[in-house]
Design an enzyme around this catalytic site. Structure first.
Site, mmCIF file in Angstrom:
data_model
loop_
_atom_site.group_PDB
_atom_site.id
_atom_site.type_symbol
_atom_site.label_atom_id
_atom_site.label_comp_id
_atom_site.label_asym_id
_atom_site.label_seq_id
_atom_site.Cartn_x
_atom_site.Cartn_y
_atom_site.Cartn_z
ATOM 1 N N HIS A 180 0.833 -1.216 0.000
ATOM 2 C CA HIS A 180 0.000 0.000 0.000
ATOM 3 C C HIS A 180 0.865 1.263 0.000
ATOM 4 C CE1 HIS A 180 -3.355 -2.672 1.239
ATOM 5 N NE2 HIS A 180 -2.414 -3.232 1.979
ATOM 6 N N SER A 215 15.153 21.432 -15.945
ATOM 7 C CA SER A 215 13.948 22.202 -16.215
ATOM 8 C C SER A 215 14.369 23.511 -16.866
ATOM 9 C CB SER A 215 13.212 22.469 -14.901
ATOM 10 O OG SER A 215 12.469 23.671 -14.987
ATOM 11 N N LYS A 225 16.392 21.390 -10.861
ATOM 12 C CA LYS A 225 15.689 20.159 -11.225
ATOM 13 C C LYS A 225 16.552 19.133 -11.958
ATOM 14 C CE LYS A 225 11.796 19.207 -10.843
ATOM 15 N NZ LYS A 225 10.596 19.722 -11.506
ATOM 16 N N GLU A 277 9.680 8.324 -16.941
ATOM 17 C CA GLU A 277 8.316 8.826 -17.159
ATOM 18 C C GLU A 277 7.830 8.510 -18.571
ATOM 19 O OE1 GLU A 277 7.705 12.973 -15.454
ATOM 20 O OE2 GLU A 277 9.850 12.661 -15.213
#
Ligand code: ARG
Length: 459
Positions: free
Chosen positions: A156, A277, A283, A290
């Site tokens: 979980h 970024s 970043k 992804e």
């Protein structure tokens, strides 16, 4: 370009209808398979005296010339042809004259296209298998290196029990092994040759389908000509193998995204596999993971497009089936691209063992071991479970961990507790005692590694 199929019709095809009907923009990638298939067909026609052996030789030489010229860029595929089969035949006839027109004896584009796609998939599956193998090796090597790195295992997405990073990674190795097994199994059913089924009914010529199939390296021929030209199960199977593989890569990607976040900080990806970024200078984004996660949906789409295209089709060939190629090509390209970035991304990622260990130290993930300790002292498991739940609540209340709660406090819950409990709940003890097959102890993980490496020898 005049159509080779203008048998009955006289009027020209409408411009938009022609573009709509044409598949050359995507099936041109099958030119190698198409020519190799045609060479085998010409050889069979000659060997069986269906055409003169000298004509067969001329066809084979002519096809060889086209192959060479396309390979060397001396010949361009004509985009105004309807499909790759028409282009090759047209080019052959332009080069050889009437002899070229004999190639299409005892076959149809229906068995020809099925043959080409099967030949293509045989090679693609072999390539994909090599790439799965490389990723599995990279994952297994990392697992071996971190077989002692304790981290929280999750259920979980809540810290559950201590495991090692090596153990966690080997779960992915097992998935990849099943993927390889599925692709190999799919390859067996791809390896069936449809050529000679002709349009649908077979042929009156005395062909030798087996010899033709063997010369192309196929293990078998399709046993029913109607099925041979209608069957696209092999595409659907391939797409479903791709979908499962992508689902695994997507789950792995999700974990890589989580692990590389500041919230987890379990790993750091190499600069070669992250992006910055355009506005936030701090970043380091896990774009590759992804994208692999994102492209999973696209491969599922390819599978569903094919399943849906096939579901209502009457036998035998229908033009709907021309849609098979774009789905198959897209899925094959996507899977190969994902594997190509995934393997070096895993290989070069930096594992932050200390952060994994400190995460494992919080969250009471040794509570099961505390309960098991009581069980070994004669307390029934369910009673032990409830006692330990209360102890965890007390620890949270007083800002303590199971390791720092004094024995005097433990004794308030049960007299069965003794000084030896602290040894029993040490994280390394919790890991090392899980020696059950498949468990998280170093010895169990080493067995898993040996198992995967053994299996990989046959991939
Ligand atoms: N381009 C077609 C396809 O990809 C080839 C087969 C055409 N057959 C036909 N009967 N029109 O499916």
């Amino acid at each position: 370009m005049a159509k080779l199929w203008t048998g009955r019709s006289e009027g020209a095809l409408d411009h938009n209808a022609d573009a709509f009907n044409s598949s050359i923009k995507f099936d041109s990638r099958l030119w190698r398979q198409d020519i190799r298939g045609s060479m085998a067909h010409a050889a069979m026609l000659g060997a069986k005296n269906i055409i003169a052996p000298a004509d067969a030789e001329a066809l084979i030489a002519g096809l060889g010339g086209i192959y060479e010229d396309l390979s060397q860029g001396k010949l361009q595929i004509d985009p105004s042809c309807e499909d790759i089969h028409m282009f090759v035949e047209q080019e052959l006839t332009a080069r050889l004259g009437d002899v070229g027109k004999k190639l299409h004896t005892a076959r149809s584009r229906n068995d020809q296209v099925a043959l080409d796609l099967r030949m293509y998939l045989k090679d693609e599956i072999a390539l994909i298998l090599r790439k799965i193998r490389a990723l599995t090796e990279a994952v297994t090597d990392k697992a071996e290196k971190y077989a002692g790195a304790v981290m929280p295992g999750y259920t979980h997405l809540q810290r559950a029990q201590p495991v090692t990073f090596g153990h966690h990674l080997m779960a992915y190795a097992m998935m990849l092994l099943r993927d390889a097994d599925r692709f190999s199994d799919c390859a067996r059913r791809v390896n069936v040759c449809p050529i000679g089924c002709c349009a649908l009914a077979g042929t009156t010529y005395d062909t030798d389908r087996l010899a033709e199939a063997e010369s192309l390296g196929f293990a078998d021929i399709s046993q029913n000509s109607i099925d041979g030209v209608s069957d696209r199960d092999f595409c659907i199977e391939f797409l479903s193998c791709c979908s499962l593989l992508m689902m695994h890569l997507s789950r792995f990607s999700e974990e890589i995204v989580l692990w590389s976040s500041w919230e987890f900080k379990f790993i750091e990806l190499s600069d070669a596999f992250t992006t910055g970024s355009s506005i936030m200078p701090q970043k380091k984004n896990p774009d590759m993971a992804e994208l692999a996660r994102g492209k999973t949906g696209r491969v599922y789409g390819d599978l569903f497009a094919m399943l849906t295209a096939l579901k209502g089709l009457p036998l035998a060939y229908n033009k709907d089936m021309q849609e098979d190629k774009e789905s198959v090509f897209d899925a094959a390209d996507t899977v190969k691209m994902c594997l190509d970035v995934f393997t070096p991304m895993v290989d070069t990622m930096n594992v932050l063992e200390d952060n994994m260990l400190s995460a494992a130290r919080n969250g009471f993930i040794n509570a099961t071991d505390l309960a098991d300790y009581l069980v070994k002292k004669g307390v029934p498991f369910r009673t032990a479970y409830q006692l330990c739940g209360k102890i965890v609540a007390a620890c949270i209340e007083s800002g303590k961990t199971l390791e720092t709660l004094p024995l005097s406090e433990y004794k308030k819950f049960s007299n069965a507790f003794g000084q030896d409990l602290y040894d029993e709940i040490r994280l390394d003890t919790c890991v090392e005692k899980r020696i059950s097959e498949g468990g998280t102890s170093r010895s169990s993980v080493e067995k898993q590694i040996a198992y995967v490496r053994g299996k990989l020898r046959n991939v």
